[in-house]
Design a protein around this motif. Structure first.
Motif, PDB file in Angstrom:
ATOM      1  N   VAL A   1     -10.061   6.389  13.013  1.00  0.00           N
ATOM      2  CA  VAL A   1     -10.052   5.438  11.897  1.00  0.00           C
ATOM      3  C   VAL A   1      -8.820   4.548  11.955  1.00  0.00           C
ATOM      4  CG1 VAL A   1      -9.886   5.244   9.379  1.00  0.00           C
ATOM      5  CG2 VAL A   1     -11.449   6.905  10.400  1.00  0.00           C
ATOM      6  N   LEU A   2      -7.674   5.132  12.254  1.00  0.00           N
ATOM      7  CA  LEU A   2      -6.452   4.333  12.367  1.00  0.00           C
ATOM      8  C   LEU A   2      -6.563   3.309  13.492  1.00  0.00           C
ATOM      9  CD1 LEU A   2      -3.788   7.140  11.875  1.00  0.00           C
ATOM     10  CD2 LEU A   2      -4.484   5.408  10.227  1.00  0.00           C
ATOM     11  N   THR A   3      -7.173   3.713  14.588  1.00  0.00           N
ATOM     12  CA  THR A   3      -7.381   2.781  15.693  1.00  0.00           C
ATOM     13  C   THR A   3      -8.222   1.588  15.251  1.00  0.00           C
ATOM     14  OG1 THR A   3      -7.269   4.587  17.301  1.00  0.00           O
ATOM     15  CG2 THR A   3      -8.323   2.545  18.023  1.00  0.00           C
ATOM     16  N   ALA A   4      -9.299   1.889  14.547  1.00  0.00           N
ATOM     17  CA  ALA A   4     -10.193   0.818  14.089  1.00  0.00           C
ATOM     18  C   ALA A   4      -9.511  -0.120  13.102  1.00  0.00           C
ATOM     19  CB  ALA A   4     -11.441   1.430  13.453  1.00  0.00           C
ATOM     20  N   ARG A   5      -8.523   0.373  12.385  1.00  0.00           N
ATOM     21  CA  ARG A   5      -7.823  -0.445  11.384  1.00  0.00           C
ATOM     22  C   ARG A   5      -6.626  -1.178  11.967  1.00  0.00           C
ATOM     23  NH1 ARG A   5      -8.863   1.224   5.751  1.00  0.00           N
ATOM     24  NH2 ARG A   5      -6.863   0.205   5.341  1.00  0.00           N
ATOM     25  N   GLY A   6      -6.378  -1.043  13.262  1.00  0.00           N
ATOM     26  CA  GLY A   6      -5.292  -1.780  13.901  1.00  0.00           C
ATOM     27  C   GLY A   6      -3.922  -1.175  13.724  1.00  0.00           C
ATOM     28  N   GLY A   7      -3.853   0.128  13.473  1.00  0.00           N
ATOM     29  CA  GLY A   7      -2.554   0.771  13.322  1.00  0.00           C
ATOM     30  C   GLY A   7      -1.816   0.862  14.650  1.00  0.00           C
ATOM     31  N   GLU A   8      -0.529   1.108  14.555  1.00  0.00           N
ATOM     32  CA  GLU A   8       0.307   1.281  15.739  1.00  0.00           C
ATOM     33  C   GLU A   8       0.724   2.743  15.830  1.00  0.00           C
ATOM     34  OE1 GLU A   8       1.191  -0.872  18.094  1.00  0.00           O
ATOM     35  OE2 GLU A   8       0.024  -2.496  17.182  1.00  0.00           O
ATOM     36  N   LEU A   9       0.516   3.333  16.990  1.00  0.00           N
ATOM     37  CA  LEU A   9       0.846   4.749  17.195  1.00  0.00           C
ATOM     38  C   LEU A   9       2.138   4.850  17.990  1.00  0.00           C
ATOM     39  CD1 LEU A   9      -0.222   7.629  16.697  1.00  0.00           C
ATOM     40  CD2 LEU A   9      -1.305   7.507  18.936  1.00  0.00           C
ATOM     41  N   ASP A  10       3.135   5.527  17.421  1.00  0.00           N
ATOM     42  CA  ASP A  10       4.413   5.713  18.119  1.00  0.00           C
ATOM     43  C   ASP A  10       4.345   6.892  19.086  1.00  0.00           C
ATOM     44  OD1 ASP A  10       5.684   3.594  16.794  1.00  0.00           O
ATOM     45  OD2 ASP A  10       6.160   4.859  15.083  1.00  0.00           O
TER      46      ASP A  10
ATOM     47  N   VAL B   1       5.006   9.394  -1.383  1.00  0.00           N
ATOM     48  CA  VAL B   1       4.331   9.963  -0.207  1.00  0.00           C
ATOM     49  C   VAL B   1       2.904  10.324  -0.599  1.00  0.00           C
ATOM     50  CG1 VAL B   1       4.345  11.788   1.521  1.00  0.00           C
ATOM     51  CG2 VAL B   1       6.518  10.834   0.693  1.00  0.00           C
ATOM     52  N   ALA B   2       1.948   9.659   0.036  1.00  0.00           N
ATOM     53  CA  ALA B   2       0.537   9.971  -0.188  1.00  0.00           C
ATOM     54  C   ALA B   2       0.113  11.061   0.788  1.00  0.00           C
ATOM     55  CB  ALA B   2      -0.316   8.722   0.009  1.00  0.00           C
ATOM     56  N   ILE B   3      -0.519  12.101   0.277  1.00  0.00           N
ATOM     57  CA  ILE B   3      -0.956  13.221   1.117  1.00  0.00           C
ATOM     58  C   ILE B   3      -2.477  13.294   1.083  1.00  0.00           C
ATOM     59  CG2 ILE B   3      -0.876  15.717   1.441  1.00  0.00           C
ATOM     60  CD1 ILE B   3       1.909  15.719   0.290  1.00  0.00           C
ATOM     61  N   ILE B   4      -3.077  13.238   2.264  1.00  0.00           N
ATOM     62  CA  ILE B   4      -4.536  13.239   2.413  1.00  0.00           C
ATOM     63  C   ILE B   4      -4.941  14.424   3.277  1.00  0.00           C
ATOM     64  CG2 ILE B   4      -6.541  11.925   3.205  1.00  0.00           C
ATOM     65  CD1 ILE B   4      -4.776   9.378   3.022  1.00  0.00           C
TER      66      ILE B   4
ATOM     67  N   ILE C   1     -12.497   8.430   4.883  1.00  0.00           N
ATOM     68  CA  ILE C   1     -11.094   8.440   5.302  1.00  0.00           C
ATOM     69  C   ILE C   1     -10.494   7.051   5.139  1.00  0.00           C
ATOM     70  CG2 ILE C   1      -9.542   8.751   7.272  1.00  0.00           C
ATOM     71  CD1 ILE C   1     -11.495  10.939   8.262  1.00  0.00           C
ATOM     72  N   SER C   2     -11.238   6.033   5.561  1.00  0.00           N
ATOM     73  CA  SER C   2     -10.735   4.656   5.458  1.00  0.00           C
ATOM     74  C   SER C   2     -10.511   4.253   4.006  1.00  0.00           C
ATOM     75  CB  SER C   2     -11.721   3.702   6.133  1.00  0.00           C
ATOM     76  OG  SER C   2     -11.206   2.386   6.161  1.00  0.00           O
ATOM     77  N   ALA C   3     -11.451   4.623   3.136  1.00  0.00           N
ATOM     78  CA  ALA C   3     -11.318   4.281   1.715  1.00  0.00           C
ATOM     79  C   ALA C   3     -10.105   4.970   1.094  1.00  0.00           C
ATOM     80  CB  ALA C   3     -12.588   4.668   0.968  1.00  0.00           C
ATOM     81  N   THR C   4      -9.840   6.201   1.512  1.00  0.00           N
ATOM     82  CA  THR C   4      -8.690   6.922   0.968  1.00  0.00           C
ATOM     83  C   THR C   4      -7.384   6.320   1.461  1.00  0.00           C
ATOM     84  OG1 THR C   4     -10.040   8.931   0.938  1.00  0.00           O
ATOM     85  CG2 THR C   4      -7.676   9.199   0.637  1.00  0.00           C
ATOM     86  N   LEU C   5      -7.354   5.868   2.703  1.00  0.00           N
ATOM     87  CA  LEU C   5      -6.174   5.157   3.198  1.00  0.00           C
ATOM     88  C   LEU C   5      -5.933   3.882   2.386  1.00  0.00           C
ATOM     89  CD1 LEU C   5      -6.672   5.555   7.059  1.00  0.00           C
ATOM     90  CD2 LEU C   5      -4.884   6.615   5.665  1.00  0.00           C
TER      91      LEU C   5
ATOM     92  N   CYS D   1      -3.891  12.673  -2.750  1.00  0.00           N
ATOM     93  CA  CYS D   1      -5.162  11.962  -2.567  1.00  0.00           C
ATOM     94  C   CYS D   1      -6.336  12.922  -2.429  1.00  0.00           C
ATOM     95  CB  CYS D   1      -5.080  11.050  -1.341  1.00  0.00           C
ATOM     96  SG  CYS D   1      -3.927   9.678  -1.537  1.00  0.00           S
ATOM     97  N   GLY D   2      -6.093  14.203  -2.571  1.00  0.00           N
ATOM     98  CA  GLY D   2      -7.184  15.163  -2.575  1.00  0.00           C
ATOM     99  C   GLY D   2      -7.724  15.467  -1.195  1.00  0.00           C
ATOM    100  N   ILE D   3      -8.902  16.060  -1.200  1.00  0.00           N
ATOM    101  CA  ILE D   3      -9.583  16.463   0.032  1.00  0.00           C
ATOM    102  C   ILE D   3     -10.614  15.399   0.394  1.00  0.00           C
ATOM    103  CG2 ILE D   3     -11.056  18.211   1.088  1.00  0.00           C
ATOM    104  CD1 ILE D   3      -9.828  20.204  -0.953  1.00  0.00           C
ATOM    105  N   VAL D   4     -10.611  14.976   1.645  1.00  0.00           N
ATOM    106  CA  VAL D   4     -11.527  13.945   2.123  1.00  0.00           C
ATOM    107  C   VAL D   4     -12.406  14.542   3.213  1.00  0.00           C
ATOM    108  CG1 VAL D   4     -11.708  11.639   3.125  1.00  0.00           C
ATOM    109  CG2 VAL D   4      -9.786  12.194   1.619  1.00  0.00           C
ATOM    110  N   ALA D   5     -13.689  14.268   3.132  1.00  0.00           N
ATOM    111  CA  ALA D   5     -14.629  14.790   4.121  1.00  0.00           C
ATOM    112  C   ALA D   5     -14.384  14.149   5.480  1.00  0.00           C
ATOM    113  CB  ALA D   5     -16.060  14.515   3.663  1.00  0.00           C
ATOM    114  N   ASP D   6     -14.909  14.802   6.502  1.00  0.00           N
ATOM    115  CA  ASP D   6     -14.822  14.253   7.859  1.00  0.00           C
ATOM    116  C   ASP D   6     -15.821  13.110   7.994  1.00  0.00           C
ATOM    117  OD1 ASP D   6     -12.826  16.007   8.844  1.00  0.00           O
ATOM    118  OD2 ASP D   6     -14.316  17.596   9.080  1.00  0.00           O
TER     119      ASP D   6
END
Length: 406
Positions: free
Chosen positions: A267-276, A182-185, A235-239, A225-230
């Motif tokens: 960011v998820l939208t831009a990467r083509g993710g699917e939202l349940d 489990v990756a935690i961001i 965010i995309s690089a950490t994903l 995965c540590g703390i990622v700035a807004d």
């Protein structure tokens, strides 16, 4: 990324959608010494018979029952049989072999005269003080299990007895369900790691540590995965980093709401993710989201500390347990309100509560302040009072449902 529903959805429906199609992960083979508390991925059978011979169950003397059927009976001691060093001869009429627990029964003997029932009358002579029946104090060959016998079923947690049984059956390695990674961001410009000097507008990041412990308790490994700035690129690089590390589940904390700096969903939208789903009819935890990215499950937790923990107990823990092959049932119990609670709106409430045990049951007293930023109240609460949507007001002494935390 297109949501399947835009309105607030009930907690039970969100949990159903989250767990839909989730199965235990693939198996990995590990040395048995590393399999404690893991989940068996295959049925196992014994590779040997235990005990492999008729063995003494007590310290004493291996004798023939016919020789001690009538008293007094004197027997000549012709040798000894410590565990691991069997007596090589045979026991004849009027003879005995000094034997110890676990040692093979010598040929010709059929019972054990325990040492408390034998008296020494000479250097090589004993007298039986009690009669002994055939097979008394003898563990028959295969008493525990036989070679090829089924021992443990797939899905069994390897608790101490099960692990010991597998080892006794001569398994040096076992196939177990792989632990989910489990990756935690954690996201947010305002966040700093514990121990930092806090500047204006900054706070210490705490959510990730609590969330990590909850998923570990359900059988997962954690990639911090540590703390990622807004920042969209960050965010995309950490994903990408989480996906490349082989994360089975990605958990983001914060950035899932509707503010201009809440960028995770964008960011998820831009990467083509699917939202349940996104937005749950629960309090705290409304802006929870879940979907998939690159074939991996992704869960976006709220940024408020208490909301992230409550959502982890309600959603993450059963999800991770399912992936790890574990049976998870929320610890729901009936309790008694220790203070009145007001009528509820359309969201299911999870009220932090202190508990005490009385003769009539568990009394749960909700905190007077339920702000989702207050970790101290959460740390002092052993349970959450679960209030259904549109529940009417309830007085102290009325029944309530509790989700136990400890």
């Amino acid at each position: 990324m297109q949501a399947k529903a835009t309105a607030l959805i009930p907690v039970d429906e969100a949990l159903r959608l989250l767990l839909d199609g989730v199965r235990p992960l693939d198996a990995e083979r590990l040395p048995i010494a590393e399999c404690g508390d893991r989940i068996l991925a295959t049925d196992i059978r014994s590779l040997r018979t235990q005990p492999p011979f008729d063995a003494s169950a007590m310290d004493g003397y291996a004798v023939r029952s016919a020789d001690v059927a009538r008293l007094p009976a004197r027997l000549r001691v012709i040798g000894s049989a410590p565990a691991g060093r069997p007596f090589s001869g045979a026991v004849g009429p009027g003879e005995a072999v000094r034997i110890f627990t676990g040692a093979p029964m010598p040929e010709g003997s059929d019972c054990v005269l325990i040492q408390e029932d034998a008296a020494s009358v000479a250097d090589d002579m004993i007298e039986a003080k009690e009669t002994v029946a055939a097979s008394r104090h003898v563990r028959a060959r295969g008493l525990d299990f036989s070679e090829g016998q089924p021992l443990l079923d797939r899905g069994r947690r390897l608790d101490p007895p099960a692990l010991s049984l597998a080892a006794s059956a001569n398994h040096a390695a076992l196939d177990v369900v792989r632990k989910p990674l489990v990756a935690i961001i954690a996201t947010g410009d305002e966040l700093l790691p514990p121990g930092s000097v806090v500047g204006p507008g900054q706070i210490i990041a705490s959510n990730g540590l609590g969330v990590a412990e909850i998923v570990r308790s359900a059988g997962a490994r954690v990639l911090d995965c540590g703390i990622v700035a807004d920042d969209r690129d960050a965010i995309s690089a950490t994903l990408d980093r989480a996906l490349e590390a082989g994360a089975d589940l990605i958990v983001t904390i914060g950035g899932a709401s509707v503010g201009v700096h809440d960028l995770v969903r964008e960011v998820l939208t831009a990467r083509g993710g699917e939202l349940d789903f996104w937005k749950i009819a629960m309090r705290p935890g409304k802006p929870l989201m879940a979907g998939t990215l690159g074939g991996r499950k992704i869960v976006g937790l709220p940024g408020n500390p208490v909301a992230s923990l409550v959502c982890s107990y309600v959603f993450l823990k059963p999800l991770v347990a399912c992936m790890a092959g574990r049976l998870h049932e929320a610890d729901l119990r009936q309790g008694i309100l220790g203070a009145p609670v007001p009528a509820n709106d359309q969201r299911q409430d999870y009220l932090r509560a202190a508990i005490r045990r009385e003769a009539d049951g568990i009394v749960a007293t909700p905190s007077a302040i339920q702000d989702s930023s207050m970790l101290r109240v959460m740390a002092d609460s052993a349970a959450l009072i679960v209030r259904a949507p549109f529940a009417p007001p309830a007085d102290a002494g009325e029944e309530c449902q509790l989700l136990m935390l400890s």
